[in-house]
Scaffold this motif. Structure first.
Motif, PDB file in Angstrom:
ATOM      1  N   ARG A  44       0.834  -1.208   0.000  1.00 28.87           N
ATOM      2  CA  ARG A  44       0.000   0.000   0.000  1.00 28.87           C
ATOM      3  C   ARG A  44       0.867   1.255   0.000  1.00 28.87           C
ATOM      4  O   ARG A  44       0.612   2.196  -0.747  1.00 28.87           O
ATOM      5  CB  ARG A  44      -0.924  -0.006   1.219  1.00 28.87           C
ATOM      6  N   GLU A  45       1.890   1.275   0.837  1.00 23.40           N
ATOM      7  CA  GLU A  45       2.757   2.448   0.921  1.00 23.40           C
ATOM      8  C   GLU A  45       3.615   2.597  -0.333  1.00 23.40           C
ATOM      9  O   GLU A  45       3.886   3.716  -0.770  1.00 23.40           O
ATOM     10  CB  GLU A  45       3.638   2.385   2.174  1.00 23.40           C
ATOM     11  N   ARG A  48       1.314   4.102  -2.844  1.00 22.51           N
ATOM     12  CA  ARG A  48       1.098   5.515  -2.521  1.00 22.51           C
ATOM     13  C   ARG A  48       2.303   6.355  -2.932  1.00 22.51           C
ATOM     14  O   ARG A  48       2.155   7.450  -3.471  1.00 22.51           O
ATOM     15  CB  ARG A  48       0.795   5.700  -1.031  1.00 22.51           C
ATOM     16  N   ASP A  73      -9.644   5.951   0.786  1.00 22.05           N
ATOM     17  CA  ASP A  73     -10.167   5.233   1.953  1.00 22.05           C
ATOM     18  C   ASP A  73     -11.653   5.491   2.186  1.00 22.05           C
ATOM     19  O   ASP A  73     -12.341   4.664   2.760  1.00 22.05           O
ATOM     20  CB  ASP A  73      -9.370   5.627   3.205  1.00 22.05           C
TER      21      ASP A  73
END
Length: 125
Positions: A44-45, A48, A73
Motif C-alpha cells: 500500500r505504501e 502511494r 479510503d
C-alpha cells in the motif's frame, strides 16, 4: 509474500532522500509499519509513493496529493477519487499550457535577442 521495504530500500527504490521520505510521513502521505525504531513499507505504501511522485512530476502540490489519497479510503468504488482526479488534471493541464506559452514566448524573445547580438558582432567583424 507481499513486498516489504525498509527505510533505506524505500529511499533507494524511489530515488528520494531520507529527509523527503520522513517529510512524507510527517505530513501523513505515508504510514509505514513500525517495529521498534525500524520502519517498513508494504504494498500500500509503495503504491502511494508511486502516486505521490507521479503527482509531483505533474506539478501537483503535496496537499492536493494528500487530499486525493485520502479519498481512496472514503470511497471504496473510487468514483469520487476519479472525479477529483479529473478536476485536478484539468486544472493542472491548463496551468501547464500557460507555462508552456510563457516559455515559448521567452524562447522566441531570447533567440531573437541572441541573433541580433550575433549579427552586430559579425558586422564589427
Amino acid at each position: 509474500m507481499a513486498e516489504r521495504l525498509d527505510f533505506k530500500q524505500m529511499c533507494a527504490r524511489f530515488e528520494v532522500t531520507p529527509r523527503t521520505l520522513r517529510h512524507y510521513e510527517y505530513i501523513e502521505l505515508l504510514f509505514p509499519e513500525r517495529e521498534g525504531r525500524a520502519r517498513f513499507y508494504g504494498p500500500r505504501e509503495i503504491a502511494r509513493m508511486t502516486l505521490i511522485l507521479r503527482g509531483r512530476k505533474f506539478g501537483f502540490s503535496l496537499e492536493e496529493i494528500r487530499q486525493w489519497l485520502e479519498l481512496y479510503d472514503r470511497d471504496p468504488e473510487g468514483r469520487t477519487q476519479m472525479q477529483v482526479w479529473i478536476d485536478l488534471a484539468d486544472r493542472q493541464l491548463s496551468e501547464l499550457a500557460e507555462r508552456r506559452r510563457h516559455l515559448d514566448e521567452a524562447i522566441t524573445e531570447l533567440t531573437a535577442l541572441r541573433d541580433g547580438v550575433r549579427r552586430d558582432l559579425d558586422a564589427k567583424g
